[in-house]
Design an enzyme around this catalytic site. Structure first.
Site, PDB file in Angstrom:
ATOM      1  N   GLU A 175      22.297  25.978  93.176  1.00 51.50           N
ATOM      2  CA  GLU A 175      21.311  26.616  92.281  1.00 51.50           C
ATOM      3  C   GLU A 175      20.414  25.501  92.241  1.00 51.50           C
ATOM      4  OE1 GLU A 175      20.000  29.285  89.514  1.00 51.50           O
ATOM      5  OE2 GLU A 175      21.646  29.766  90.883  1.00 51.50           O
ATOM      6  N   GLU A 235      10.424  27.206  91.762  1.00 50.57           N
ATOM      7  CA  GLU A 235      11.090  26.593  92.720  1.00 50.57           C
ATOM      8  C   GLU A 235      10.627  27.010  94.225  1.00 50.57           C
ATOM      9  OE1 GLU A 235      13.677  26.558  88.873  1.00 50.57           O
ATOM     10  OE2 GLU A 235      14.400  27.516  90.845  1.00 50.57           O
ATOM     11  N   ASP A 388      20.803  30.841  85.290  1.00 51.27           N
ATOM     12  CA  ASP A 388      22.219  30.364  85.631  1.00 51.27           C
ATOM     13  C   ASP A 388      22.828  31.685  85.336  1.00 51.27           C
ATOM     14  OD1 ASP A 388      21.741  27.824  86.049  1.00 51.27           O
ATOM     15  OD2 ASP A 388      21.429  27.561  83.796  1.00 51.27           O
TER      16      ASP A 388
END
Length: 404
Positions: A175, A235, A388
């Site tokens: 992650e 990201e 998450d």
């Protein structure tokens, strides 16, 4: 905040950070929640009563108290004080000086050297033999930004070596999280280091699980050593900018990320660093999530049940943000594009969303894409931990083909 983008930064001044954390923690209306990507993903898994979770990381007394009973923490991971991460949540339309948030999001800051040093990595890997997991989830590489360049290089080597010790056939999910250090991101993606005997897992074990060992000096990389990635739009673009990928000249997203651009970058990651007959890599899955939609990209032949996995991730985004058991249609809106191109670099197809079949599938040179819109919560109770929860739910519904 002006762009409504999720971000996380290392706070370098230890004393000032602890002063802020203490004041915040003692505030009468202070709320304490489980923090850290790994712990949040573990909590989400533990909500399924038939799943057991092993959590290795610096766990202080407050965090230990908040963890689900199904989350087991090895004694070596327990420490006397908690590491605090401070979260500034804001709603759509909130203003700070000249800035006005286009939608709800959060900013996280911490002075967390323990997680940044991945202190519990070796404890974690050594605990796996007894625990015998069906899935391994790693996180925290972004927190290395608080350490020196030399430390980062050394620890990344040790990360890859540790991953190679995980039994073959056990999928490893990484992650990612918000970063600013392009050199560190580039190192995670493809900058190689010389090491002795540190093989990607696809080379380190035969199909029977027997170590074949070696001492030749080879090049180690993080991406080929993992099976699956989870990341958001910040990201993804930063990754492409850091590693000279497609659309890397794009400085930032303008509104909802263009599906064709996102698809091009995901395709590039799997084609350049993913599993293939000519490359020693285990990477075959990427779960991309942004506010308005999610895409699950997989190398053909290695995963199944992608439609359910990406849909489940989108569903939990809507329910968790609104803190409801099911989607409340009065509290959500659709922000996904009603039509889009599947690529901006080649002749992609034009897709028009069909409300009765919201998950769209397309294929590109051995890579399958599953796209679904998200029913976005209009007045989120909390945005932190959404990524998450999305990744955990997607992994829960994903089926990995054994020995693939």
């Amino acid at each position: 905040m002006g762009k409504g983008a999720a971000a996380e930064r290392f706070f370098s001044d230890k004393e000032t950070f602890h002063d802020i954390a203490q004041i915040a923690s003692e505030f009468p209306e202070a709320q304490h929640y489980v923090g850290g990507n790994a712990a949040l993903i573990g909590q989400k898994f533990a909500a399924n009563s038939d799943l057991k979770v092993l959590l290795c990381g610096p766990v202080g007394p407050k965090l230990h108290e908040l963890l689900d009973d199904n989350v087991f923490v090895p004694p070596e991971s327990l420490q006397e004080v908690d590491e605090f991460h401070l979260i500034l949540e804001y709603q759509a339309g909130e203003e700070w000086d000249q800035l006005k948030a286009p939608h709800a999001n959060r900013f996280i800051f911490s002075h967390d050297l323990s997680n940044g040093a991945m202190n519990m990595l070796e404890v974690f890997v050594s605990s796996l033999e007894e625990f015998q997991p069906d899935l391994v989830v790693l996180s925290g590489l972004h927190m290395m930004e608080g350490h020196s360049k030399e430390f980062q290089r050394k620890r990344l080597l040790e990360v890859v070596t540790s991953i190679s010790d995980i039994p073959a056939g056990v999928p490893v999910h990484l992650e990612l999280a918000s970063m600013t250090n392009k050199e560190l991101m580039s190192s995670i993606v493809h900058q190689s280091f010389s090491a002795s005997g540190s093989f990607p897992r696809s080379h380190f074990f035969t199909s029977g699980g027997q170590s074949i060992g070696a001492s030749a000096s080879i090049l180690t990389q993080v991406f080929p050593a993992v099976t699956s990635l989870g990341l958001n739009e910040q990201e993804l673009l930063f990754l492409s900018q850091s590693a000279s990928g497609p659309h890397s000249s794009l400085s930032s997203w303008n509104g909802v990320p263009d599906v064709g651009v996102v698809s091009d970058i995901l395709f590039w990651i799997l084609k350049e660093h993913g599993k293939s007959e000519s490359r020693a890599s285990d990477l075959s899955r990427i779960h991309f999530h942004t506010l308005a939609y999610h895409i699950l990209a997989t190398v053909d032949g290695h995963w199944a049940n992608q439609l359910a996995a990406v849909a489940a991730g989108a569903r939990v985004a809507g329910t968790q943000a609104c803190a409801t058991e099911t989607i409340d249609m009065r509290r959500v809106s659709l922000k996904a594009p009603h039509e889009f191109m599947t690529s901006r670099l080649e002749a992609g197809s034009r897709v028009v969303l069909n409300p009765s079949e919201p998950v769209v599938e397309w294929h590109r040179e051995g890579v399958s894409f599953h796209f679904t819109p998200v029913l976005v919560c209009k007045d989120p109770v909390r945005t932190v931990g959404l990524g998450d929860a999305i990744s955990a739910e997607g992994l829960f519904y994903s089926e990995v083909h054994p020995h693939s």
